[in-house]
Design a protein around this motif. Sequence first.
Motif, PDB file in Angstrom:
ATOM      1  N   THR A 318      35.005 -15.433  90.129  1.00 54.15           N
ATOM      2  CA  THR A 318      34.821 -14.212  90.916  1.00 54.15           C
ATOM      3  C   THR A 318      35.986 -13.262  90.695  1.00 54.15           C
ATOM      4  O   THR A 318      37.147 -13.670  90.763  1.00 54.15           O
ATOM      5  N   TYR A 319      35.671 -11.995  90.460  1.00 58.26           N
ATOM      6  CA  TYR A 319      36.675 -10.989  90.131  1.00 58.26           C
ATOM      7  C   TYR A 319      36.420  -9.725  90.938  1.00 58.26           C
ATOM      8  O   TYR A 319      35.299  -9.459  91.377  1.00 58.26           O
ATOM      9  N   LYS A 320      37.479  -8.931  91.105  1.00 62.71           N
ATOM     10  CA  LYS A 320      37.346  -7.677  91.841  1.00 62.71           C
ATOM     11  C   LYS A 320      38.194  -6.606  91.191  1.00 62.71           C
ATOM     12  O   LYS A 320      39.393  -6.804  90.959  1.00 62.71           O
ATOM     13  N   SER A 322      39.416  -2.666  91.725  1.00 66.08           N
ATOM     14  CA  SER A 322      39.511  -1.599  92.731  1.00 66.08           C
ATOM     15  C   SER A 322      39.936  -0.301  92.065  1.00 66.08           C
ATOM     16  O   SER A 322      40.757  -0.299  91.135  1.00 66.08           O
ATOM     17  N   SER A 331      35.348  -0.232  94.917  1.00 68.48           N
ATOM     18  CA  SER A 331      35.589  -1.481  94.209  1.00 68.48           C
ATOM     19  C   SER A 331      34.296  -2.000  93.597  1.00 68.48           C
ATOM     20  O   SER A 331      33.189  -1.628  94.019  1.00 68.48           O
ATOM     21  N   SER A 333      32.991  -5.884  92.768  1.00 69.77           N
ATOM     22  CA  SER A 333      33.215  -7.320  92.805  1.00 69.77           C
ATOM     23  C   SER A 333      32.080  -8.005  92.066  1.00 69.77           C
ATOM     24  O   SER A 333      30.922  -7.584  92.172  1.00 69.77           O
ATOM     25  N   TYR A 334      32.392  -9.047  91.318  1.00 72.94           N
ATOM     26  CA  TYR A 334      31.327  -9.714  90.577  1.00 72.94           C
ATOM     27  C   TYR A 334      31.614 -11.201  90.460  1.00 72.94           C
ATOM     28  O   TYR A 334      32.764 -11.637  90.397  1.00 72.94           O
ATOM     29  N   THR A 335      30.529 -11.961  90.485  1.00 73.28           N
ATOM     30  CA  THR A 335      30.599 -13.416  90.460  1.00 73.28           C
ATOM     31  C   THR A 335      29.686 -13.959  89.376  1.00 73.28           C
ATOM     32  O   THR A 335      28.547 -13.507  89.223  1.00 73.28           O
TER      33      THR A 335
END
Length: 391
Positions: A318-320, A322, A331, A333-335
């Motif tokens: 999982t990354y974010k 911004s 932002s 966010s993706y998983t």
Amino acid sequence: MKHPTPTRSISVTILIVLASLAAFQRPCIAHPWKADHDHHHHDHNHNHRHPTIPSHSSTTISPTRVVSQAPALAIAAAVVANAANAPATAKSFLLFPNLELKFDRDHLYVGSNGLPAHPMMIGITNWQQQVPLPQNYTGDNAWRIPLNPIPAASPAMIDDRFLRGAIALAVNGIPIFNPQNNRGEISYEIGELDQWGGHCGRADDYHYHIAPLHLQNTVGKGRPIAFALDGYPIYGLTEPDGSAVRNLDACNGHHQPGLGYHYHASNQYPYVIGGFHGQINEVEGQVDPQPRAQPVRPAATPLRGAKITKFEAINPTTYKLSYTLGADQHSISYTIKPDNVYEFTYDNSTAGTTTESYTPRPRGQDRNRPPRRDAGTRPPRPTPSSPKPTN
């Protein structure tokens, strides 16, 4: 293309004492890859071809981590000392334990997940809404570096040429593209690059567009920070002994007794190399063969006024990212889910939050078809700053 089989099978495994180097070089992005995974391909807006690597005729260089309190520089020296049987080209790559290294008598094969150990994307002010995703640059989709480069009859210059694909590979396994983007603009000079000289392409694949001089902090100034795809090494702003660089040719390289031909990075154009001193194969505007990246979502458009302020690895999948847009905070966010579904959540400040899921195309499907969007609709975006995304 088939690689010639060596006269005898090579079966050397080099054990490397990495110890605290593993801690000081620990990736901030930790999405694992394995050589036996299915190798998804795409053309990253390119037409890449890569020959199958004959596993029976290549040597695998496999790092072994051992707990130690030795200083990082001492560990780095131990790595080099214990890698005496590896080809010279491999020795800088050996300092990055997440790489998969193999070689035969003609090539070094470098496998990676396409994500560096350093942070990414921070500082970009000219952004195409792309984010770093792991890539499967392994197995028969690994990078390959000639071990015995051959001078070309005449150099192939990169100015307004080789605007697709990579021209070099950094020793941390990250590709280096032409300093010009696919529109012919200098990426570094128009705000497209982060603080480490990289950004993401249309397949959400991270790569550099200038020489990654920061890698000297790991490999030391006496070793190459990259290799051009013709096989010749790229050093930093000084000679390996620390002396000033003199008498560079049009390719940003020169020949020195005892060191042979090599390139040097620079703080101005061409930043990496000015051209290929060695023989390369050019196909449709790029060096061929080279790996393919895997698109997960359709390529986005440039977002005028956005500035990337932070990138985080929340956990290994999982990354974010911004960014600011005017006075608003946004932002993405993706998983990466176990079923290979990529879920993206877009926080658009006062415009609300939306979620989209994507499933990459199965291997072998038409590469011209975009990845499948499973759910969600992305909200309207501001007018793009350019009609064509960059590479």
